[in-house]
Design an enzyme around this catalytic site. Sequence first.
Site, PDB file in Angstrom:
ATOM      1  N   GLY A   1       0.441  -4.983   1.060  1.00 20.40           N
ATOM      2  CA  GLY A   1      -0.591  -5.083   0.197  1.00 20.40           C
ATOM      3  C   GLY A   1      -0.614  -5.543  -1.224  1.00 20.40           C
ATOM      4  O   GLY A   1      -1.497  -6.050  -1.708  1.00 20.40           O
TER       5      GLY A   1
ATOM      6  N   GLU B   1      -1.058  -9.240  -0.426  1.00 16.83           N
ATOM      7  CA  GLU B   1      -2.297  -9.486  -0.034  1.00 16.83           C
ATOM      8  C   GLU B   1      -3.167  -9.657  -1.504  1.00 16.83           C
ATOM      9  O   GLU B   1      -3.914 -10.308  -1.707  1.00 16.83           O
ATOM     10  CB  GLU B   1      -2.905  -8.492   0.860  1.00 16.83           C
ATOM     11  CG  GLU B   1      -2.307  -8.674   2.255  1.00 16.83           C
ATOM     12  CD  GLU B   1      -2.434  -7.392   3.158  1.00 16.83           C
ATOM     13  OE1 GLU B   1      -1.855  -6.104   2.729  1.00 16.83           O
ATOM     14  OE2 GLU B   1      -3.045  -7.337   4.131  1.00 16.83           O
TER      15      GLU B   1
ATOM     16  N   ALA C   1       0.734  -1.113  -0.097  1.00 19.48           N
ATOM     17  CA  ALA C   1      -0.090   0.040   0.003  1.00 19.48           C
ATOM     18  C   ALA C   1       0.752   1.205  -0.125  1.00 19.48           C
ATOM     19  O   ALA C   1       2.137   1.099   0.411  1.00 19.48           O
ATOM     20  CB  ALA C   1      -0.737   0.054   1.280  1.00 19.48           C
TER      21      ALA C   1
ATOM     22  N   GLU D   1       4.533  -5.013   7.501  1.00 17.10           N
ATOM     23  CA  GLU D   1       3.459  -3.819   8.073  1.00 17.10           C
ATOM     24  C   GLU D   1       4.258  -3.630   9.650  1.00 17.10           C
ATOM     25  O   GLU D   1       4.124  -2.408   9.977  1.00 17.10           O
ATOM     26  CB  GLU D   1       2.110  -4.235   7.983  1.00 17.10           C
ATOM     27  CG  GLU D   1       1.465  -4.169   6.752  1.00 17.10           C
ATOM     28  CD  GLU D   1       1.635  -5.469   5.954  1.00 17.10           C
ATOM     29  OE1 GLU D   1       2.413  -6.449   6.275  1.00 17.10           O
ATOM     30  OE2 GLU D   1       0.768  -5.440   4.953  1.00 17.10           O
TER      31      GLU D   1
HETATM   32  N1  DAK Z   1       4.728   3.100  -0.781  1.00 19.78           N
HETATM   33  C1  DAK Z   1       4.893   4.262  -1.394  1.00 19.78           C
HETATM   34  N2  DAK Z   1       6.000   4.355  -2.182  1.00 19.78           N
HETATM   35  C2  DAK Z   1       6.889   3.283  -2.142  1.00 19.78           C
HETATM   36  C3  DAK Z   1       6.542   2.113  -1.678  1.00 19.78           C
HETATM   37  C4  DAK Z   1       5.297   2.030  -0.821  1.00 19.78           C
HETATM   38  N3  DAK Z   1       4.903   0.943  -0.264  1.00 19.78           N
HETATM   39  N4  DAK Z   1       7.541   1.214  -2.116  1.00 19.78           N
HETATM   40  C5  DAK Z   1       8.218   1.833  -2.655  1.00 19.78           C
HETATM   41  N5  DAK Z   1       8.026   2.990  -2.832  1.00 19.78           N
HETATM   42  C6  DAK Z   1       8.511   4.303  -3.586  1.00 19.78           C
HETATM   43  C7  DAK Z   1      10.195   4.797  -2.898  1.00 19.78           C
HETATM   44  O1  DAK Z   1       9.548   5.674  -1.770  1.00 19.78           O
HETATM   45  C8  DAK Z   1      10.980   5.176  -4.111  1.00 19.78           C
HETATM   46  O2  DAK Z   1      10.327   6.588  -4.193  1.00 19.78           O
HETATM   47  P1  DAK Z   1      11.195   7.782  -4.558  1.00 19.78           P
HETATM   48  O3  DAK Z   1      11.952   8.099  -3.273  1.00 19.78           O
HETATM   49  O4  DAK Z   1      12.098   7.394  -5.807  1.00 19.78           O
HETATM   50  O5  DAK Z   1      10.418   8.873  -4.908  1.00 19.78           O
HETATM   51  C9  DAK Z   1      10.249   4.232  -5.262  1.00 19.78           C
HETATM   52  O6  DAK Z   1       9.195   3.659  -4.577  1.00 19.78           O
HETATM   53  C10 DAK Z   1      11.643   3.133  -5.363  1.00 19.78           C
HETATM   54  O7  DAK Z   1      11.620   2.654  -4.090  1.00 19.78           O
HETATM   55  P2  DAK Z   1      13.149   2.544  -3.416  1.00 19.78           P
HETATM   56  O8  DAK Z   1      14.122   3.508  -3.570  1.00 19.78           O
HETATM   57  O9  DAK Z   1      12.915   2.271  -1.838  1.00 19.78           O
HETATM   58  O10 DAK Z   1      13.721   1.056  -4.152  1.00 19.78           O
HETATM   59  P3  DAK Z   1      14.820  -0.144  -3.585  1.00 19.78           P
HETATM   60  O11 DAK Z   1      15.123  -0.855  -4.596  1.00 19.78           O
HETATM   61  O12 DAK Z   1      15.882   0.777  -2.635  1.00 19.78           O
HETATM   62  O13 DAK Z   1      13.967  -0.870  -2.494  1.00 19.78           O
HETATM   63  C11 DAK Z   1      12.004  -1.844  -1.447  1.00 19.78           C
HETATM   64  C12 DAK Z   1      12.762  -1.382  -2.816  1.00 19.78           C
HETATM   65  C13 DAK Z   1      10.660  -2.412  -2.302  1.00 19.78           C
HETATM   66  C14 DAK Z   1      12.841  -2.801  -0.580  1.00 19.78           C
HETATM   67  C15 DAK Z   1      11.625  -0.683  -0.713  1.00 19.78           C
HETATM   68  O14 DAK Z   1      11.094   0.393  -1.640  1.00 19.78           O
HETATM   69  C16 DAK Z   1      10.731  -0.801   0.414  1.00 19.78           C
HETATM   70  O15 DAK Z   1      10.873  -1.367   1.456  1.00 19.78           O
HETATM   71  N6  DAK Z   1       9.411  -0.319   0.218  1.00 19.78           N
HETATM   72  C17 DAK Z   1       8.408  -0.650   1.421  1.00 19.78           C
HETATM   73  C18 DAK Z   1       7.835  -1.857   1.257  1.00 19.78           C
HETATM   74  C19 DAK Z   1       6.815  -2.132   2.213  1.00 19.78           C
HETATM   75  O16 DAK Z   1       7.009  -1.930   3.424  1.00 19.78           O
HETATM   76  N7  DAK Z   1       5.675  -2.517   1.957  1.00 19.78           N
HETATM   77  C20 DAK Z   1       4.648  -2.566   2.963  1.00 19.78           C
HETATM   78  C21 DAK Z   1       3.672  -1.213   2.764  1.00 19.78           C
HETATM   79  S1  DAK Z   1       2.481  -1.344   3.928  1.00 19.78           S
HETATM   80  C22 DAK Z   1      -3.892  -0.556   6.608  1.00 19.78           C
HETATM   81  C23 DAK Z   1      -3.078  -1.226   7.375  1.00 19.78           C
HETATM   82  C24 DAK Z   1      -2.080  -1.538   6.841  1.00 19.78           C
HETATM   83  C25 DAK Z   1      -1.719  -1.419   5.461  1.00 19.78           C
HETATM   84  C26 DAK Z   1      -2.555  -0.796   4.871  1.00 19.78           C
HETATM   85  C27 DAK Z   1      -4.096  -0.584   5.367  1.00 19.78           C
HETATM   86  N8  DAK Z   1      -5.417  -0.167   7.072  1.00 19.78           N
HETATM   87  C28 DAK Z   1      -5.647  -0.743   8.493  1.00 19.78           C
HETATM   88  C29 DAK Z   1      -5.938   0.971   6.557  1.00 19.78           C
HETATM   89  C30 DAK Z   1      -0.519  -1.618   5.064  1.00 19.78           C
HETATM   90  C31 DAK Z   1      -0.095  -1.997   3.869  1.00 19.78           C
HETATM   91  C32 DAK Z   1       1.158  -2.327   3.302  1.00 19.78           C
HETATM   92  O17 DAK Z   1       1.194  -2.864   2.156  1.00 19.78           O
END
Ligand code: DAK
Length: 257
Positions: free
Chosen positions: A111, A114, A66, A134
């Site tokens: 997400g 998921e 997400a 998360e």
């Molecule tokens: N959201 C927004 N932007 C993201 C992103 C994300 N999930 N993942 C990557 N990006 C963006 C980065 O910010 C970066 O943007 P710029 O800085 O270039 O503007 C670009 O994508 C490229 O990413 P990186 O520079 O970080 O690339 P790397 O190769 O160094 O790293 C990575 C790749 C996938 C390991 C890293 O980007 C990363 O760790 N990303 C986050 C992964 C993550 O934590 N995903 C889970 C998200 S939480 C809810 C409860 C919970 C949720 C939703 C709703 N409710 C109760 C409402 C949670 C859901 C989730 O999915």
Amino acid sequence: MSEAVIEKVDNDGVVRLTINRPKALNALNSEVLVALESHLTELEAQTNLRAVLITGAGEKAFVAGADITEMRDKTPEEARAFASQALRTIKRLETLPVPVVALVNGFCLGGGCELALACDWAVASSNAVFGQPEVLLGVIPGFGGTQRLPRRVGPAMAIDLITTGRKIDAVEALRIGLVNRVMPQAELENYVEELTKQLKGNGPQSVRGAKQAVHDGMDQDLDSALALETALFAVCFAGEEQKEGMSAFVEKRKANF
Ligand code: DAK
């Protein structure tokens, strides 16, 4: 005009949806979820639909989760609305009447994982990375992960992944049953083409009935689910498909569905 966040290509009833935010690793924001739901509404009504493929644009990510930037400042009420939108969209993907295949071509996190869990098939490239990170962000999975992941891989492995937030590679994802196949990224497209050809060669109503029996049966006790199977099996004999399939076998020719 800006590019569509979801690209749709229809190849004779095999529809490919591509989440198109490669700069943000295809993170799911509200715009993507609303656009995806609108495509799914159209697909639900499409009578010639045979299979749906869903993937992420670029070579790096399926969906990296997400959108954290969008979520960061949400109030509990806004978070609830965001999760509801996502749950509704993902449920509609899951309940499409035809097989849904996730082409996991890279990061498949939060997400994204998921979303893949709601698909009938997950075919991954060998560089794919999976996880429910998360808890590293101070939240729990909110798009169905606490419920669909244990149903797919068992509660022990789901608790392991969800409470540690650790990432796993495609080989481990295959071993625990999170994905159906793993292959080099360069071979992914060919494999999926073969898979959809195979699905298209089978009786369309039988494929739909089989999916319905598995999905609806999983939510019922065994005896009710077996009764459902019997009912859906009997329905097959009311249509042309069963006549053609069995006649083709007896006449030693390929069935023409
Ligand atoms: N959201 C927004 N932007 C993201 C992103 C994300 N999930 N993942 C990557 N990006 C963006 C980065 O910010 C970066 O943007 P710029 O800085 O270039 O503007 C670009 O994508 C490229 O990413 P990186 O520079 O970080 O690339 P790397 O190769 O160094 O790293 C990575 C790749 C996938 C390991 C890293 O980007 C990363 O760790 N990303 C986050 C992964 C993550 O934590 N995903 C889970 C998200 S939480 C809810 C409860 C919970 C949720 C939703 C709703 N409710 C109760 C409402 C949670 C859901 C989730 O999915």
